[in-house]
Structure formats: structure tokens, C-alpha cells
Design a protein around this motif. Structure first.
Motif, PDB file in Angstrom:
ATOM      1  N   SER A 273     -83.069 -44.956 -41.159  1.00  0.00           N
ATOM      2  CA  SER A 273     -83.139 -43.640 -40.286  1.00  0.00           C
ATOM      3  C   SER A 273     -83.395 -44.263 -38.796  1.00  0.00           C
ATOM      4  O   SER A 273     -84.624 -44.684 -38.384  1.00  0.00           O
ATOM      5  N   ASN A 274     -82.668 -44.270 -37.810  1.00  0.00           N
ATOM      6  CA  ASN A 274     -82.528 -44.733 -36.569  1.00  0.00           C
ATOM      7  C   ASN A 274     -83.025 -43.908 -35.556  1.00  0.00           C
ATOM      8  O   ASN A 274     -82.682 -42.662 -35.752  1.00  0.00           O
ATOM      9  N   VAL A 275     -83.968 -44.051 -34.523  1.00  0.00           N
ATOM     10  CA  VAL A 275     -84.247 -43.382 -33.258  1.00  0.00           C
ATOM     11  C   VAL A 275     -83.745 -44.040 -32.024  1.00  0.00           C
ATOM     12  O   VAL A 275     -84.293 -45.018 -31.691  1.00  0.00           O
ATOM     13  N   PHE A 276     -82.828 -43.528 -31.445  1.00  0.00           N
ATOM     14  CA  PHE A 276     -82.129 -44.289 -30.232  1.00  0.00           C
ATOM     15  C   PHE A 276     -82.976 -44.091 -29.181  1.00  0.00           C
ATOM     16  O   PHE A 276     -83.096 -42.755 -28.673  1.00  0.00           O
ATOM     17  N   GLU A 277     -83.327 -45.095 -28.367  1.00  0.00           N
ATOM     18  CA  GLU A 277     -83.931 -44.951 -27.092  1.00  0.00           C
ATOM     19  C   GLU A 277     -83.401 -44.344 -26.173  1.00  0.00           C
ATOM     20  O   GLU A 277     -83.377 -43.789 -25.156  1.00  0.00           O
ATOM     21  N   CYS A 278     -81.986 -45.142 -26.086  1.00  0.00           N
ATOM     22  CA  CYS A 278     -81.121 -45.179 -25.258  1.00  0.00           C
ATOM     23  C   CYS A 278     -79.960 -45.701 -25.238  1.00  0.00           C
ATOM     24  O   CYS A 278     -79.931 -46.553 -26.392  1.00  0.00           O
ATOM     25  N   PHE A 279     -78.897 -45.510 -24.621  1.00  0.00           N
ATOM     26  CA  PHE A 279     -77.418 -46.204 -24.936  1.00  0.00           C
ATOM     27  C   PHE A 279     -77.148 -47.138 -23.298  1.00  0.00           C
ATOM     28  O   PHE A 279     -77.432 -46.568 -22.291  1.00  0.00           O
ATOM     29  N   GLN A 280     -76.626 -48.375 -23.680  1.00  0.00           N
ATOM     30  CA  GLN A 280     -76.358 -49.109 -22.648  1.00  0.00           C
ATOM     31  C   GLN A 280     -74.904 -49.360 -22.567  1.00  0.00           C
ATOM     32  O   GLN A 280     -74.148 -49.547 -23.602  1.00  0.00           O
ATOM     33  N   PHE A 281     -74.274 -49.392 -21.571  1.00  0.00           N
ATOM     34  CA  PHE A 281     -72.807 -49.654 -21.304  1.00  0.00           C
ATOM     35  C   PHE A 281     -72.600 -50.989 -20.401  1.00  0.00           C
ATOM     36  O   PHE A 281     -73.288 -51.121 -19.606  1.00  0.00           O
ATOM     37  N   TYR A 282     -71.586 -51.818 -20.927  1.00  0.00           N
ATOM     38  CA  TYR A 282     -71.113 -53.061 -20.475  1.00  0.00           C
ATOM     39  C   TYR A 282     -69.756 -53.145 -20.173  1.00  0.00           C
ATOM     40  O   TYR A 282     -68.893 -52.840 -21.230  1.00  0.00           O
ATOM     41  N   ASP A 283     -69.432 -53.922 -19.079  1.00  0.00           N
ATOM     42  CA  ASP A 283     -67.898 -54.065 -18.833  1.00  0.00           C
ATOM     43  C   ASP A 283     -67.901 -55.629 -19.718  1.00  0.00           C
ATOM     44  O   ASP A 283     -68.492 -56.473 -19.110  1.00  0.00           O
ATOM     45  N   GLU A 284     -67.245 -55.453 -20.753  1.00  0.00           N
ATOM     46  CA  GLU A 284     -67.078 -56.734 -21.633  1.00  0.00           C
ATOM     47  C   GLU A 284     -65.698 -57.461 -21.473  1.00  0.00           C
ATOM     48  O   GLU A 284     -65.011 -57.948 -22.248  1.00  0.00           O
ATOM     49  N   GLY A 285     -65.231 -57.392 -19.982  1.00  0.00           N
ATOM     50  CA  GLY A 285     -63.826 -58.037 -19.809  1.00  0.00           C
ATOM     51  C   GLY A 285     -62.864 -57.343 -20.690  1.00  0.00           C
ATOM     52  O   GLY A 285     -62.241 -56.131 -20.373  1.00  0.00           O
ATOM     53  N   LYS A 286     -62.195 -58.353 -21.303  1.00  0.00           N
ATOM     54  CA  LYS A 286     -61.001 -57.973 -22.193  1.00  0.00           C
ATOM     55  C   LYS A 286     -60.831 -56.866 -23.161  1.00  0.00           C
ATOM     56  O   LYS A 286     -60.265 -56.300 -23.606  1.00  0.00           O
ATOM     57  N   ASN A 287     -62.448 -56.793 -23.646  1.00  0.00           N
ATOM     58  CA  ASN A 287     -62.984 -55.660 -24.601  1.00  0.00           C
ATOM     59  C   ASN A 287     -63.067 -54.375 -23.630  1.00  0.00           C
ATOM     60  O   ASN A 287     -63.341 -53.387 -24.543  1.00  0.00           O
ATOM     61  N   ASP A 288     -62.922 -54.094 -22.451  1.00  0.00           N
ATOM     62  CA  ASP A 288     -63.109 -53.134 -21.680  1.00  0.00           C
ATOM     63  C   ASP A 288     -64.795 -52.702 -21.685  1.00  0.00           C
ATOM     64  O   ASP A 288     -65.553 -53.512 -22.061  1.00  0.00           O
ATOM     65  N   ILE A 289     -64.966 -51.530 -21.401  1.00  0.00           N
ATOM     66  CA  ILE A 289     -66.242 -51.121 -21.326  1.00  0.00           C
ATOM     67  C   ILE A 289     -66.687 -50.758 -22.946  1.00  0.00           C
ATOM     68  O   ILE A 289     -66.160 -50.015 -23.906  1.00  0.00           O
ATOM     69  N   ARG A 290     -67.910 -50.885 -23.306  1.00  0.00           N
ATOM     70  CA  ARG A 290     -68.468 -50.955 -24.711  1.00  0.00           C
ATOM     71  C   ARG A 290     -69.992 -50.409 -24.515  1.00  0.00           C
ATOM     72  O   ARG A 290     -70.537 -50.752 -23.600  1.00  0.00           O
ATOM     73  N   ILE A 291     -70.419 -49.997 -25.526  1.00  0.00           N
ATOM     74  CA  ILE A 291     -71.620 -49.208 -25.635  1.00  0.00           C
ATOM     75  C   ILE A 291     -72.569 -50.021 -26.826  1.00  0.00           C
ATOM     76  O   ILE A 291     -72.041 -50.217 -27.764  1.00  0.00           O
ATOM     77  N   THR A 292     -73.802 -50.088 -26.109  1.00  0.00           N
ATOM     78  CA  THR A 292     -74.945 -50.541 -27.298  1.00  0.00           C
ATOM     79  C   THR A 292     -76.175 -49.573 -27.433  1.00  0.00           C
ATOM     80  O   THR A 292     -76.479 -49.081 -26.207  1.00  0.00           O
ATOM     81  N   GLY A 293     -76.489 -49.298 -28.334  1.00  0.00           N
ATOM     82  CA  GLY A 293     -77.796 -48.388 -28.548  1.00  0.00           C
ATOM     83  C   GLY A 293     -78.868 -49.252 -28.742  1.00  0.00           C
ATOM     84  O   GLY A 293     -79.101 -50.164 -29.616  1.00  0.00           O
ATOM     85  N   ILE A 294     -79.995 -48.755 -28.070  1.00  0.00           N
ATOM     86  CA  ILE A 294     -81.166 -49.430 -28.311  1.00  0.00           C
ATOM     87  C   ILE A 294     -82.293 -48.486 -29.211  1.00  0.00           C
ATOM     88  O   ILE A 294     -82.415 -47.345 -28.942  1.00  0.00           O
TER      89      ILE A 294
END
Length: 296
Positions: free
Chosen positions: A83-104
Motif C-alpha cells: 500500500s503506497n502513499v505518494f508524496e509527489c510526482f516528478q516529471f522528467y524530459d527523457e529525450g527519446k522517451n519524451d516526458i516521463r513521470i516518477t512517483g516518490i
């Protein structure tokens, strides 16, 4: 505080039971063997939501379902879903993979939850490193949820934002299936709408609101008790979000191109094998494009 993503309550019950039954033998292989031998009796499809979740991908016809090693790993992942509790979401420009999202994710405090997360981390990291490309066409939503928490940490891209956005978008359609155990699952048809060629033509949100005063979702959208829905003030304009990625002009013309190339290939076959192969190459490419769109 944070965004709470609780695991299905049944999962925790099953995990504790299997820990007690298997003891030191609580591992991926033994859990899968036990599951195959006992799932029909202990967790029948018409009673167990987790069984239906696993069955929807891994109990279909042998020719179209993923292999057993994938079913084993997926079950181990389900059993150890935290059971996860997300503190925030971070967005990254990953070049050829375009914009990606990571959850903290906020750290866990409960010893059982910590142990479960450690097992889940091992499974998710291995999938991200070695099997993501193979698994994503079969399980795009599950793989992107895993990528949300383990993609970047495993050396790969994060999750695709439009697939994560789908989790926060209201569903337009839901309800039970038409036969067998699907008739008891009120979320069975809450899925993307596809055409006859298997391509996604409309993305479906995954949020089904419970009306105020109710304890469960309505069986279908039409059965919602409208009188219990809070009214929206007249001066408030509802926000509409469409998670469907934009389609390119080529994508919309692919069916016609496919038909044309098939006809040309059949005609060319009458003249020479080499001419047929020349026509078959672009057809193969177009079919791969269709498969990629269907995976979305």
C-alpha cells in the motif's frame, strides 16, 4: 499526508495465509504451485477479486495468454503488492522517451509493510531491467504503475504520463460481463474501447465514484442513484480531461494503407516471389504499428 494507493484488502489476507502455510518455503515458485493446485477451490472466480485480476491476463486461451513464467512472476507481484502513499510526482524530459513521470513514495513504518515492499522492489526492479519490453504490450497499465515507482531507479524510463493520468480519470462505462464469473464483477467492462482490429479507439478512465451515502459503486452507470449526487453550482464549469494521446495522420490512415498493400501484394504474388516480398515488408511494418497502438 499524500496520495494513498491502498492494496486490495484481499491481497493482504492471502499473503498472510500463504506465509503461514508455506513457512520458509514462501517464495515465488512455491506460491505459484500452490495457487495452481488450490485456486479453484480456495479462490473461485466468482468470489475472489484478486483471482479475477490475475485470470484476466493469465487464464485465457493458451495461444493468446502470456507464458507461465510471466504468470508466476505476476502472481508474486500481486501477492506482495504494498500500500503506497505518494508524496509527489516528478516529471522528467527523457529525450527519446519524451516526458516521463516518477512517483516518490513515503517510507513505510509497519514491519509487515516494509517486508512486503522489499519483496515487491525485487520483483519490480527485475521486470524493469530485463522484461519490460516483453511485458508492456500485454500489461501496459501494470507495467507503467511499476515504472512509476521503479523505472528510473532501475536505469530505465519512468512511466508514460497519459497512462498514469488514466488512473485519475473518471470512467464513462463500467458494469459486469455477459457470461460466467464476469457477471459478478461490476468493473469487468471498465476497459479501453477497441475496434475490430484490436486498436484502442477510446481510452477509458479507471475512477468510479461512489455516490454519497452508498457503500459500493453502482452496478452500472445507469443504476447510480442520481438524487444522491451533489449538484454542481451553475457558475462552475466542469473540467474535462482526455487522457487519449494524439493520433498522427499516419495512424488514422493505417487501415486504408493496409488494405491497399494487401491487394497490391496479392497481385504481385502472381508475377514473382520477390515482388510479393517487397510488398509484404511495408505490410509487416504497418501491422507492428497497429500492435503498438493497441498496446496503448
Amino acid at each position: 499526508s499524500g496520495l494513498d494507493f491502498p492494496a486490495l484488502a484481499e491481497i493482504g489476507v492471502i499473503r498472510k495465509r500463504l506465509r503461514a502455510l508455506l513457512g520458509e518455503g514462501f517464495n515465488k515458485s512455491n506460491v505459484f504451485k500452490w495457487w495452481l493446485q488450490n485456486r479453484d477451490l480456495e479462490y473461485p472466480l466468482d468470489k475472489s477479486k484478486m483471482r479475477r485480476m490475475h485470470a484476466s491476463s493469465f487464464e485465457g486461451l493458451p495461444m493468446v495468454r502470456p507464458p507461465d513464467f510471466a504468470a508466476e512472476k505476476a502472481l508474486w507481484g500481486y501477492i506482495n503488492a504494498p500500500s503506497n502513499v505518494f508524496e509527489c510526482f516528478q516529471f522528467y524530459d527523457e529525450g527519446k522517451n519524451d516526458i516521463r513521470i516518477t512517483g516518490i513514495v513515503l517510507p513505510a513504518n509497519d514491519p509487515e509493510e516494509i517486508r512486503t515492499r522489499e519483496l515487491c522492489d525485487d520483483v519490480a526492479s527485475e521486470v524493469m531491467r530485463t522484461q519490460r519490453a516483453l511485458a508492456e504490450p500485454w500489461l501496459p497499465s501494470a507495467i507503467n504503475i511499476s515504472a512509476l515507482t521503479h523505472g528510473r531507479s532501475s536505469g530505465g524510463p519512468g512511466a508514460e504520463p497519459h497512462k498514469i493520468a488514466k488512473l485519475f480519470t473518471a470512467a464513462d462505462l463500467w458494469g459486469p460481463g455477459k457470461k460466467g464469473y464476469q457477471e459478478v464483477d461490476n468493473t469487468w467492462i471498465c476497459t479501453d474501447i477497441k475496434d475490430s482490429m484490436g486498436r484502442t479507439v477510446k481510452q477509458q478512465g479507471r475512477v468510479i465514484w461512489i455516490s454519497p451515502g452508498e457503500t459500493a459503486i453502482p452496478r452500472t452507470p445507469g443504476e447510480r442513484k442520481r438524487s444522491k449526487i451533489l449538484s454542481v453550482p451553475k457558475d462552475v464549469t466542469p473540467m474535462v480531461f482526455d487522457p487519449t494521446p494524439k493520433k498522427s495522420g499516419l495512424s488514422s490512415s493505417i487501415p486504408w494503407l493496409t488494405v491497399a498493400i494487401v491487394l497490391v501484394a496479392l497481385i504481385a504474388r502472381q508475377f514473382s516471389r520477390s515482388a510479393f516480398l517487397v510488398c509484404a515488408l511495408p505490410l509487416t511494418w504497418l501491422m507492428l504499428q497497429l500492435k503498438d497502438e493497441g498496446a496503448q
